[in-house]
Design an enzyme around this catalytic site. Structure first.
Site, PDB file in Angstrom:
ATOM      1  N   GLU A 197       3.008  -8.516   7.859  1.00  0.00           N
ATOM      2  CA  GLU A 197       3.017  -7.285   7.854  1.00  0.00           C
ATOM      3  C   GLU A 197       4.031  -6.725   6.863  1.00  0.00           C
ATOM      4  O   GLU A 197       3.898  -5.267   6.534  1.00  0.00           O
ATOM      5  CB  GLU A 197       3.432  -6.688   9.112  1.00  0.00           C
ATOM      6  CG  GLU A 197       2.541  -7.043  10.293  1.00  0.00           C
ATOM      7  CD  GLU A 197       1.008  -6.738  10.311  1.00  0.00           C
ATOM      8  OE1 GLU A 197       0.361  -7.689  10.209  1.00  0.00           O
ATOM      9  OE2 GLU A 197       0.781  -5.734  10.002  1.00  0.00           O
ATOM     10  N   ARG A 256      -1.566  -8.224 -20.997  1.00  0.00           N
ATOM     11  CA  ARG A 256      -2.417  -7.791 -21.956  1.00  0.00           C
ATOM     12  C   ARG A 256      -1.679  -7.028 -22.940  1.00  0.00           C
ATOM     13  O   ARG A 256      -2.210  -6.783 -24.150  1.00  0.00           O
ATOM     14  CB  ARG A 256      -3.653  -6.993 -21.443  1.00  0.00           C
ATOM     15  CG  ARG A 256      -4.596  -7.986 -20.681  1.00  0.00           C
ATOM     16  CD  ARG A 256      -5.480  -7.258 -19.964  1.00  0.00           C
ATOM     17  NE  ARG A 256      -6.752  -6.513 -20.926  1.00  0.00           N
ATOM     18  CZ  ARG A 256      -7.653  -7.204 -21.602  1.00  0.00           C
ATOM     19  NH1 ARG A 256      -7.739  -8.559 -21.548  1.00  0.00           N
ATOM     20  NH2 ARG A 256      -8.190  -6.631 -22.480  1.00  0.00           N
ATOM     21  N   PRO A 294       0.718  -1.138  -0.202  1.00  0.00           N
ATOM     22  CA  PRO A 294       0.099  -0.001   0.036  1.00  0.00           C
ATOM     23  C   PRO A 294       1.038   1.319   0.100  1.00  0.00           C
ATOM     24  O   PRO A 294       0.205   2.269  -0.191  1.00  0.00           O
ATOM     25  CB  PRO A 294      -0.891  -0.072   1.386  1.00  0.00           C
ATOM     26  CG  PRO A 294      -0.759  -1.611   1.263  1.00  0.00           C
ATOM     27  CD  PRO A 294       0.384  -2.259   1.173  1.00  0.00           C
ATOM     28  N   ASP A 316     -10.268  -1.067 -24.266  1.00  0.00           N
ATOM     29  CA  ASP A 316     -10.571  -1.126 -22.718  1.00  0.00           C
ATOM     30  C   ASP A 316     -10.429   0.411 -22.038  1.00  0.00           C
ATOM     31  O   ASP A 316      -9.631   1.104 -22.576  1.00  0.00           O
ATOM     32  CB  ASP A 316      -9.204  -2.001 -22.316  1.00  0.00           C
ATOM     33  CG  ASP A 316      -9.580  -3.381 -22.539  1.00  0.00           C
ATOM     34  OD1 ASP A 316     -10.563  -3.692 -22.809  1.00  0.00           O
ATOM     35  OD2 ASP A 316      -8.604  -4.371 -21.978  1.00  0.00           O
TER      36      ASP A 316
HETATM   37  N1  LIG Z   1      -3.211  -2.562  -1.276  1.00  0.00           N
HETATM   38  C1  LIG Z   1      -1.951  -3.318  -1.892  1.00  0.00           C
HETATM   39  N2  LIG Z   1      -1.414  -2.953  -3.029  1.00  0.00           N
HETATM   40  O1  LIG Z   1      -0.526  -3.739  -3.147  1.00  0.00           O
HETATM   41  N3  LIG Z   1      -0.406  -4.739  -2.026  1.00  0.00           N
HETATM   42  C2  LIG Z   1      -1.117  -4.328  -1.194  1.00  0.00           C
HETATM   43  C3  LIG Z   1      -1.409  -4.748   0.059  1.00  0.00           C
HETATM   44  O2  LIG Z   1      -2.524  -4.605   0.633  1.00  0.00           O
HETATM   45  N4  LIG Z   1      -0.454  -5.651   0.602  1.00  0.00           N
HETATM   46  C4  LIG Z   1      -0.516  -6.232   1.901  1.00  0.00           C
HETATM   47  C5  LIG Z   1       0.214  -5.437   2.853  1.00  0.00           C
HETATM   48  C6  LIG Z   1       0.717  -6.512   3.913  1.00  0.00           C
HETATM   49  C7  LIG Z   1       0.417  -7.811   3.143  1.00  0.00           C
HETATM   50  O3  LIG Z   1       2.041  -8.320   3.331  1.00  0.00           O
HETATM   51  C8  LIG Z   1       0.139  -7.499   1.799  1.00  0.00           C
END
Ligand SMILES: Nc1nonc1C(=O)N[C@@H]1CC[C@H](O)C1
Length: 252
Positions: A122, A160, A95, A175
């Site tokens: 985490e 794609r 994130p 798209d």
């Molecule tokens: N939103 C997202 N975009 O890419 N990855 C995520 C996501 O939530 N990853 C998680 C956070 C900790 C766990 O390890 C995987």
């Protein structure tokens, strides 16, 4: 295109390597996906792949001693395959990363080799992110249980754009987001569903008029639902005229 995947759950990726457009691309040799599982680098009896965070607190992190060799091996494999390091990128899904959009997808599709690292728990140690990861990417502002689904989203979208994957190349162009617009509405048989008829223009066989109608609907739908996508976007004369028509009809 060659994709390297570092994941504790490689079998999850069967969702893209065995099905649909991406599955066919793998069968046709247009897409190759290889896997490295950090658990294969565990040396203890329990094959531990997670570790406690310094400073305490809930949750675990991916164990450095098993994650790093998996990433390093994937990089070495890319090099052994002859992919230029400058055209190889190791990305980590989190994130905290750059938000993935079609422009980013196009950038990634231009690489020779893409290695995606899917986190669990985490996430990963910051020093691994600094030393071993080239870019962090996010598929959206929400927290998932693992990076596998985001990695599959990225691989699907990138695949794609690999020449030959879509067969008739048009659908990639039509798209959503390929032209920076939302997609137009689509219709198929029957002609009437619950009393709702297919727009007559689509039954006319007038392909020029159908193209204009679809462009007008894309512009109008974008204006209604995602006006941010139109900000700062230069519309050509036809597009502006069609959008003006849509707005006038919407106001009527
Ligand atoms: N939103 C997202 N975009 O890419 N990855 C995520 C996501 O939530 N990853 C998680 C956070 C900790 C766990 O390890 C995987």
């Amino acid at each position: 295109m060659w994709i390297g995947v570092v994941s504790l759950f490689p079998e999850m990726f069967e969702a893209i390597t065995r099905y649909g457009v991406t599955g066919r691309a793998v069968d046709q040799g247009l897409l190759t996906v290889d896997f490295w599982n950090p658990r294969d680098y565990a040396t203890d009896k329990h094959r531990t792949v997670d570790d406690r965070p310094y400073g305490g607190g809930p949750g675990m992190l991916m164990k450095v001693a098993t994650l790093r060799p998996a990433i390093a091996e994937a990089r070495r494999d890319a090099e052994h395959r002859g992919y230029a390091p400058a055209r190889t990128r190791v990305v980590y899904l989190s994130p905290q990363g750059r938000r993935l959009d079609q422009r980013g997808v196009r950038e990634l599709a231009g690489l020779e080799a893409l290695i995606v690292v899917a986190g669990r728990y985490e996430g990963i140690d910051e020093r691994v992110a600094e030393a071993d990861i080239d870019e962090e990417w996010s598929i959206g502002d929400y927290v998932l249980s693992g990076g596998e689904l985001p990695a599959m989203v990225m691989v699907d979208a990138v695949s794609r754009l690999v020449p030959g994957v879509l067969g008739h190349g048009d659908s990639a162009l039509e798209d959503s987001f390929s032209e920076g617009l939302l997609d137009c509405p689509h219709y198929t048989r029957p002609e009437t569903v619950d009393g709702r008829r297919v727009p007559e223009i689509l039954l006319s066989g007038n392909h020029a008029a159908i193209r204009r109608w679809r462009l007008k609907q894309s512009l109008g739908r974008t204006w209604l639902r995602r006006p941010d996508l139109l900000e700062g976007r230069a519309l050509d004369r036809e597009q502006q005229q069609l959008l003006d028509e849509f707005i006038a009809e919407d106001a009527a």
